[in-house]
Design a protein around this motif. Sequence first.
Motif, PDB file in Angstrom:
ATOM      1  N   ILE A 134       0.822  -1.363   0.038  1.00 23.52           N
ATOM      2  CA  ILE A 134       0.021  -0.235   0.566  1.00 23.52           C
ATOM      3  C   ILE A 134       1.055   1.396   0.024  1.00 23.52           C
ATOM      4  CG2 ILE A 134      -1.948   1.269   1.140  1.00 23.52           C
ATOM      5  CD1 ILE A 134      -2.373  -0.830   2.744  1.00 23.52           C
ATOM      6  N   ARG A 135       0.672   2.058  -1.106  1.00 23.61           N
ATOM      7  CA  ARG A 135       1.839   3.106  -1.127  1.00 23.61           C
ATOM      8  C   ARG A 135       3.043   2.346  -0.762  1.00 23.61           C
ATOM      9  NH1 ARG A 135      -3.077   5.160   0.970  1.00 23.61           N
ATOM     10  NH2 ARG A 135      -2.027   4.862   3.149  1.00 23.61           N
ATOM     11  N   GLY A 136       4.050   1.983  -1.350  1.00 25.56           N
ATOM     12  CA  GLY A 136       5.260   1.051  -1.000  1.00 25.56           C
ATOM     13  C   GLY A 136       5.630   0.949   0.021  1.00 25.56           C
ATOM     14  N   THR A 137       4.664   0.538   1.206  1.00 25.27           N
ATOM     15  CA  THR A 137       4.594   0.038   1.728  1.00 25.27           C
ATOM     16  C   THR A 137       4.110  -1.486   1.974  1.00 25.27           C
ATOM     17  OG1 THR A 137       4.712   1.719   3.403  1.00 25.27           O
ATOM     18  CG2 THR A 137       4.310  -0.193   4.239  1.00 25.27           C
ATOM     19  N   ARG A 152      12.965   3.073  -1.792  1.00 26.51           N
ATOM     20  CA  ARG A 152      11.571   3.073  -2.396  1.00 26.51           C
ATOM     21  C   ARG A 152      11.370   4.064  -3.693  1.00 26.51           C
ATOM     22  NH1 ARG A 152       6.674   4.752   1.439  1.00 26.51           N
ATOM     23  NH2 ARG A 152       6.887   3.011   3.303  1.00 26.51           N
ATOM     24  N   THR A 154      10.513   6.477  -6.485  1.00 23.01           N
ATOM     25  CA  THR A 154      10.148   8.107  -6.366  1.00 23.01           C
ATOM     26  C   THR A 154       9.242   8.237  -7.571  1.00 23.01           C
ATOM     27  OG1 THR A 154      12.264   9.098  -7.320  1.00 23.01           O
ATOM     28  CG2 THR A 154      12.529   8.868  -4.788  1.00 23.01           C
ATOM     29  N   PRO A 156       6.538   8.398 -10.402  1.00 19.92           N
ATOM     30  CA  PRO A 156       4.138   7.891 -10.505  1.00 19.92           C
ATOM     31  C   PRO A 156       4.660   6.410 -10.734  1.00 19.92           C
ATOM     32  CG  PRO A 156       4.767  10.184 -11.010  1.00 19.92           C
ATOM     33  CD  PRO A 156       6.317   9.222 -11.595  1.00 19.92           C
ATOM     34  N   THR A 187      -0.827  -0.839  -9.580  1.00 22.71           N
ATOM     35  CA  THR A 187       0.626  -0.301  -9.803  1.00 22.71           C
ATOM     36  C   THR A 187       1.552  -1.496  -8.872  1.00 22.71           C
ATOM     37  OG1 THR A 187       0.855   0.385  -7.756  1.00 22.71           O
ATOM     38  CG2 THR A 187      -1.036   1.281  -9.705  1.00 22.71           C
ATOM     39  N   ASP A 189       3.268   0.026  -6.888  1.00 21.89           N
ATOM     40  CA  ASP A 189       3.279   0.047  -5.245  1.00 21.89           C
ATOM     41  C   ASP A 189       2.564   0.088  -4.487  1.00 21.89           C
ATOM     42  OD1 ASP A 189       5.824   1.320  -5.697  1.00 21.89           O
ATOM     43  OD2 ASP A 189       4.863   3.707  -6.053  1.00 21.89           O
ATOM     44  N   ASP A 190       0.626  -0.520  -5.636  1.00 17.25           N
ATOM     45  CA  ASP A 190       0.264  -0.319  -4.934  1.00 17.25           C
ATOM     46  C   ASP A 190      -0.458  -1.859  -5.104  1.00 17.25           C
ATOM     47  OD1 ASP A 190      -1.068   1.713  -2.750  1.00 17.25           O
ATOM     48  OD2 ASP A 190      -0.450   2.672  -4.627  1.00 17.25           O
TER      49      ASP A 190
END
Length: 244
Positions: A134-137, A152, A154, A156, A187, A189-190
């Motif tokens: 979730i959002r990179g985590t 992480r 940077t 989009p 994506t 990151d998600d």
Amino acid sequence: MTGVSTPALFPRLPCSRRAATEESPPGATRRPAGRELVRGVAAAVLLFSVLRLFVVQVYGINSGSMQPTLGVGDYVVASNTVFGAPIPFTSLHLPALRQPRAGDVVVYRPAGYTPVQDHIKRIIGVPGDTVQMIRGTVFRNGRALREPYARRSTKPALPLPVQGPYNFQWQMDALAGTGDRAAYAPTPDDWGPLVVPAGRYLMLGDDRGGSVDSRHTGFVPRGEIRGRVLAVHGSADWSRIGRL
């Protein structure tokens, strides 16, 4: 510097000179030196091959997908014994000392590459784990992971493609829950939550914005995992040697 001689403790006694070469006992035959050299080289090559196949192996890093942990040009040493060394020309493995664990940096050889390629990534999910980003985590079994080794992205995060190379269709069979699958649009990151199936592992590169890994290619079968990376063996950055 002045030379200093040390006086003898005992007087020198006369002795008979021995010949430079000793005579062989009756009936003995001398083996040619060339044959002994060939046998020594063959034994060394055999020992090296056994060690390389079944004990440890050195790999060179030629991509930045594991930065900052491993850099381009680094050399790492990996243990082939811990997960059970593969037996050449077969799909069999020697008995493993243990199974791969989350957090292990491993060498694996994905099928379908010509010529053969060995990849190095970090295991994030083992069979039975539920993994999500979730959002990179990264979350594993509902808990956010602390990942000091990760870099992480940077940039989009663009949606993963529906068709073509690196599409996300493989994720549909692993999705947990009963949400609206038609609206699922992951994506890099998600994505998820995904349940790691039996005999499969979820791999990520430490450079999350510069790695092609399980987010794009799917779970890695257990049989493709070849070894566990132990440490950096050689690097232009001396501070990295011996570390991981």
